[in-house]
Design an enzyme around this catalytic site. Sequence first.
Site, mmCIF file in Angstrom:
data_model
loop_
_atom_site.group_PDB
_atom_site.id
_atom_site.type_symbol
_atom_site.label_atom_id
_atom_site.label_comp_id
_atom_site.label_asym_id
_atom_site.label_seq_id
_atom_site.Cartn_x
_atom_site.Cartn_y
_atom_site.Cartn_z
ATOM 1 N N HIS A 217 -100.360 -22.489 15.412
ATOM 2 C CA HIS A 217 -100.872 -23.418 16.450
ATOM 3 C C HIS A 217 -102.185 -22.847 16.996
ATOM 4 O O HIS A 217 -102.191 -21.910 17.778
ATOM 5 C CB HIS A 217 -99.863 -23.556 17.594
ATOM 6 C CG HIS A 217 -100.249 -24.574 18.619
ATOM 7 N ND1 HIS A 217 -99.377 -25.534 19.056
ATOM 8 C CD2 HIS A 217 -101.396 -24.802 19.296
ATOM 9 C CE1 HIS A 217 -99.973 -26.307 19.957
ATOM 10 N NE2 HIS A 217 -101.205 -25.859 20.124
ATOM 11 N N HIS B 12 -106.408 -23.759 18.315
ATOM 12 C CA HIS B 12 -107.529 -24.634 18.655
ATOM 13 C C HIS B 12 -108.832 -23.908 18.312
ATOM 14 O O HIS B 12 -109.095 -22.818 18.823
ATOM 15 C CB HIS B 12 -107.526 -24.982 20.153
ATOM 16 C CG HIS B 12 -106.308 -25.726 20.584
ATOM 17 N ND1 HIS B 12 -106.238 -27.100 20.577
ATOM 18 C CD2 HIS B 12 -105.104 -25.293 21.026
ATOM 19 C CE1 HIS B 12 -105.051 -27.487 21.013
ATOM 20 N NE2 HIS B 12 -104.340 -26.407 21.285
ATOM 21 N N LEU B 13 -109.634 -24.520 17.456
ATOM 22 C CA LEU B 13 -110.893 -23.903 17.037
ATOM 23 C C LEU B 13 -112.120 -24.565 17.648
ATOM 24 O O LEU B 13 -113.245 -24.099 17.461
ATOM 25 C CB LEU B 13 -111.011 -23.929 15.503
ATOM 26 C CG LEU B 13 -110.107 -22.931 14.770
ATOM 27 C CD1 LEU B 13 -110.202 -23.137 13.268
ATOM 28 C CD2 LEU B 13 -110.486 -21.498 15.130
ATOM 29 N N LYS C 86 -99.782 -34.375 14.508
ATOM 30 C CA LYS C 86 -99.602 -33.871 15.871
ATOM 31 C C LYS C 86 -99.421 -35.025 16.850
ATOM 32 O O LYS C 86 -100.214 -35.961 16.882
ATOM 33 C CB LYS C 86 -100.815 -33.025 16.292
ATOM 34 C CG LYS C 86 -100.694 -32.398 17.693
ATOM 35 C CD LYS C 86 -99.511 -31.430 17.785
ATOM 36 C CE LYS C 86 -99.334 -30.871 19.195
ATOM 37 N NZ LYS C 86 -100.190 -29.725 19.478
ATOM 38 N N HIS D 206 -96.428 -31.822 21.259
ATOM 39 C CA HIS D 206 -96.677 -31.302 22.604
ATOM 40 C C HIS D 206 -95.619 -31.948 23.493
ATOM 41 O O HIS D 206 -95.721 -33.123 23.844
ATOM 42 C CB HIS D 206 -98.087 -31.676 23.076
ATOM 43 C CG HIS D 206 -98.416 -31.144 24.445
ATOM 44 N ND1 HIS D 206 -99.349 -30.159 24.652
ATOM 45 C CD2 HIS D 206 -97.930 -31.458 25.670
ATOM 46 C CE1 HIS D 206 -99.421 -29.889 25.950
ATOM 47 N NE2 HIS D 206 -98.565 -30.667 26.584
ATOM 48 N N HIS E 11 -95.395 -24.518 21.580
ATOM 49 C CA HIS E 11 -95.591 -23.698 22.788
ATOM 50 C C HIS E 11 -94.504 -23.914 23.848
ATOM 51 O O HIS E 11 -94.774 -24.318 24.975
ATOM 52 C CB HIS E 11 -96.974 -23.922 23.399
ATOM 53 C CG HIS E 11 -97.438 -25.345 23.481
ATOM 54 N ND1 HIS E 11 -96.672 -26.368 24.004
ATOM 55 C CD2 HIS E 11 -98.617 -25.917 23.111
ATOM 56 C CE1 HIS E 11 -97.350 -27.500 23.954
ATOM 57 N NE2 HIS E 11 -98.529 -27.248 23.405
ATOM 58 N N LEU F 53 -101.609 -25.728 29.548
ATOM 59 C CA LEU F 53 -100.621 -26.804 29.468
ATOM 60 C C LEU F 53 -99.859 -26.675 28.159
ATOM 61 O O LEU F 53 -100.487 -26.634 27.095
ATOM 62 C CB LEU F 53 -101.306 -28.177 29.572
ATOM 63 C CG LEU F 53 -101.832 -28.536 30.960
ATOM 64 C CD1 LEU F 53 -102.688 -29.797 30.910
ATOM 65 C CD2 LEU F 53 -100.679 -28.729 31.947
ATOM 66 N N ASP G 291 -101.624 -20.981 20.339
ATOM 67 C CA ASP G 291 -102.190 -22.032 21.198
ATOM 68 C C ASP G 291 -103.471 -21.517 21.864
ATOM 69 O O ASP G 291 -103.785 -21.880 22.994
ATOM 70 C CB ASP G 291 -101.187 -22.500 22.258
ATOM 71 C CG ASP G 291 -101.642 -23.771 22.970
ATOM 72 O OD1 ASP G 291 -102.449 -24.529 22.395
ATOM 73 O OD2 ASP G 291 -101.192 -24.002 24.118
#
Length: 349
Positions: free
Chosen positions: A13, A15-16, A99, A136, A174, A217, A245
Amino acid sequence: MKDLTILKPDDWHLHLREGIVLKNIIKFSSEFFGRAIVMPNTKNPITSINKCISYKKSISEGLPENSKFEPLMTIYLTDETIKDELIEGFKNDVFFAAKLYPANATTNSSQGVKKIENLYEIFEVMEELGMPLLIHGEVTDPKVDIFDREVVFIDKELLPLIQRFPKLKIVLEHITTSYAVSFVQENNLGATITPHHLHINRNAMFFGGLNSDFYCLPVAKRENNRIALRKAATSGKKCFFLGTDSAPHLRQWKAFCGCAGIFNSPVAIESYIQVFDEEDSLDQFEKFASLNGPNFYNLPVNKEKIRLVSKSNEIPKFIEVIDNNKVVGQIKPFHAGEILNWQVEGIVN
């Protein structure tokens, strides 16, 4: 001095982001992780095959030369997701997974799913394809306390979903509560656990006044939940695996606008192993970091290994963002200014 050699981990998991930020941060994940599932909630969400191909190209272009890092791409589900697009993208190895963001649940989720029932036809197809669904897991009803949103989502949305689609491969991302820990184990789901939710509880957001550096979050919860997450992560159970995350924001946005997200990729492996050391569970670390994820996703484990050593590791207060040899911003990493007790020494044969 203690040391530990494990198979190279994966980040399930991540984020780029995009543009200059992507180019500056990709190295932190690609150096010691073999693969990562890349989240699709970019400013212009990854909702189609063409967008996904373009985004993956920009990731590949940002990788260091001769990098073996493999980004696994995802499609961002909306109420208007086209079934044939999803099928074609999955069968042609464009999409690794899908997702689900409830609309307005987190960063860049305004185009997310407003009513999960609208996607039942999509979930039926995914179940047939064996395509993973990454969730999520929070409701966005303003009447629900923010600290209860994960639990309410599980009862109201997730339970009916798994009852209707029992063969759908689902990862609850997460997780933050003891309730989620129990639910995942009892219902044959997968779950990622972040390093920050293993280290902090909700008090961290209020040290020295409102502290946005620890706002993410889903938000960190009470201490009893943190303890439950640490027990789950260090248990060796196959349903729990590494997912950072990691979610960077430039300092001007994080400090002054309070954007949700914690940038942990520069220290993720060291942060995780410190927890396992503190819990006297170093023998379980390779399962959580390197084995459980591939096992869940039916992928081969990485062949390379990394070596970690227990030595003083001072974490920088900021990571500089550079464009054309000029510093154009900063991002504050998790554990900024702290001294951790472990460090990745490098890749070994």
